[in-house]
Design a protein around this motif. Sequence first.
Motif: not given
Lengths: 296, 335
Positions: A25-26, A28-29, A32-33, A36
């Motif tokens: 999860t960490i 994945w996030r 994303i950044r 982005r």
Amino acid sequence: MKDRGLPARISCGPEGSNMQYGFVTIYWRDMIRFVRFKTLLISSLLQPALWLAFFGIAMASNFDAMMAGMPVPAGIHSVGYLTFMAAGIIAMTTLFTSLFGGIVILFDKNWGLMREILASPVGRNHIIVGIALSGVTKSFIQALIIMGFGVLIGAAFFAGYAPLQIVIGILGILAFVALFALGFLFLSAAIAISMESPEGLQGVMTLLTMPIFFASNALYPIDSFPEILRVISLYNPMTMLINGIRYFAIGPDFYALGHHYAFTQMDIALSFLGLVVFSVIMFVLAWWRFRKAVVT
Amino acid sequence: MVQPGPAGDDPIILVENLEHTYGNFKAVDGISFAVKRGEIFSFLGPNGAGKSTAINILITLLTIQKGRAVVAGYDVATEPQRVRESIGIVFQDITLDRDMTVWEQLEFHGRLYDMPVKDRRDRIEELLKLVQLEAKRNELTKRLSGGMKRRLEIARGLMTRPTVLFLDEPTIGLDPQTRMRMWEYIKGVNREGTTIFLTTHYMDEADQLSDRISIIDHGKIIISGTSGELKNTLGRDLIHLETDNNEKAITLLEHLPSVREITVRDTLIVLMVNEDGTRVLPGIIDTLRDAGIEISSINLKKPSMDDVFVFYTGKDIRDEGQGPARPHFLRAGGK
């Protein structure tokens, strides 16, 4: 900090929970950044290529001209400066990306998600591992770009290798890059969770990069350094990484900048082991800092 | 003052003799309270009263030092992991990633709490509807207004269907209209069965939102009860008087049977009366006039939460930190 439900070993997952994949999860996030911010993404991919294109070609044309008159010992594979320093550029890029990879932790602590994450059932070791893995991914992408671009502008990486040897070469390089990146990402995370301001963090990181980069064999041989500097360089994780990259990209035995480079498998195994020890120590450091961290 | 819950109904939060010290500073100084299942419970107190420290211990962000705290049936000292899985939190400061979308924030939370994919996707849809952010699902958080961010945080706090939702100063920095709407959301969430624990330094928030309130100051709970119970402790009515000889007026009024207590704030005499103020007032006026004391102003009001707060903490929350031992100023009017 008292026990957060973390077991006493690196193995993850709090007791009585199936929270085994918190780090995903960490990760994945953080990815994303990464994708982005387009400008940041493109510049982080372009920057190493630019180093190679400008610094690399400029220095190569000078060094190669200087070395032109020097006799190369018979039977040894000789490589130009561009090939020599391309390995250094991979290492440099990995160093920068990794050292700054922990910054997100500081931003999260001051303005973002850190409390949300720390108050969740995810163990603190997962935060470290998640951030580290995303950093390694970024370094992989950069290393592959540099290798591709380097070959394109004339770095003699994998010269005369069979396809299988090339695959092994790339995997070997990535293994070294991964270990080195992990070590510095853990260090970066440890510093970031302990600091208050991004400016301070920036200062510490800049202070660290200078000696690590220049007291290494990234751009020049270390054999003719003064003794103290030479010993420092020898135990510099950066040098260990570059040894590995050159071993896998150029070969165990080559001649560059008037120096004969010969690596036995033992040398490379020791460099690898050195990096393992380095990243384990850095993990322990990061873990200790995270366990102590109180963010309210 | 605190009524125990119905027999056999265990409190959802139980705190006993909680203490917390930073260095030499005792931020929480031996507090005990219980929150019943399904209620909205407030900690009302000025900044620095120890509210946030207490909440941070309950949500396991701070390690408990002394005392005992049980949340949703789990002891925060021995089963912090279970506590974490049972609660939702809305932090005092915005705790969102500016560069993630509304949907991603909720998805991230669902993943952090290990919710199965289907469950968390369904839940996100439900909550986006609840807090009316459906149209903003793909908007970056930095483009949301302050109220929308708060709503998103409340939605996030509810992702895992927590037994208790902790709200630390939920409407701080929001405009009055948005605050009202936040209260509606919070009440709605509570009606669905979620117990709510909130801290606030807004009187009206504690007054209108909570079933029960604990006033906390200097790390101690000063008094607890429903809003009505707290106000009743000040008597039935408050009479504010201004005269040309306050000292003499007080000695005269002290002896009236209907006057329960007298306090002085600057030039104001405040009388707490046990009876209907409108019936007491003529007698007071007569008494003072007979003694030759000139009344320059007179005001009759019901005790408000502000009055309760000022009475028990000795300070107006707006001049916090510098109040003298006794109240010095009471805003006229109230609510």
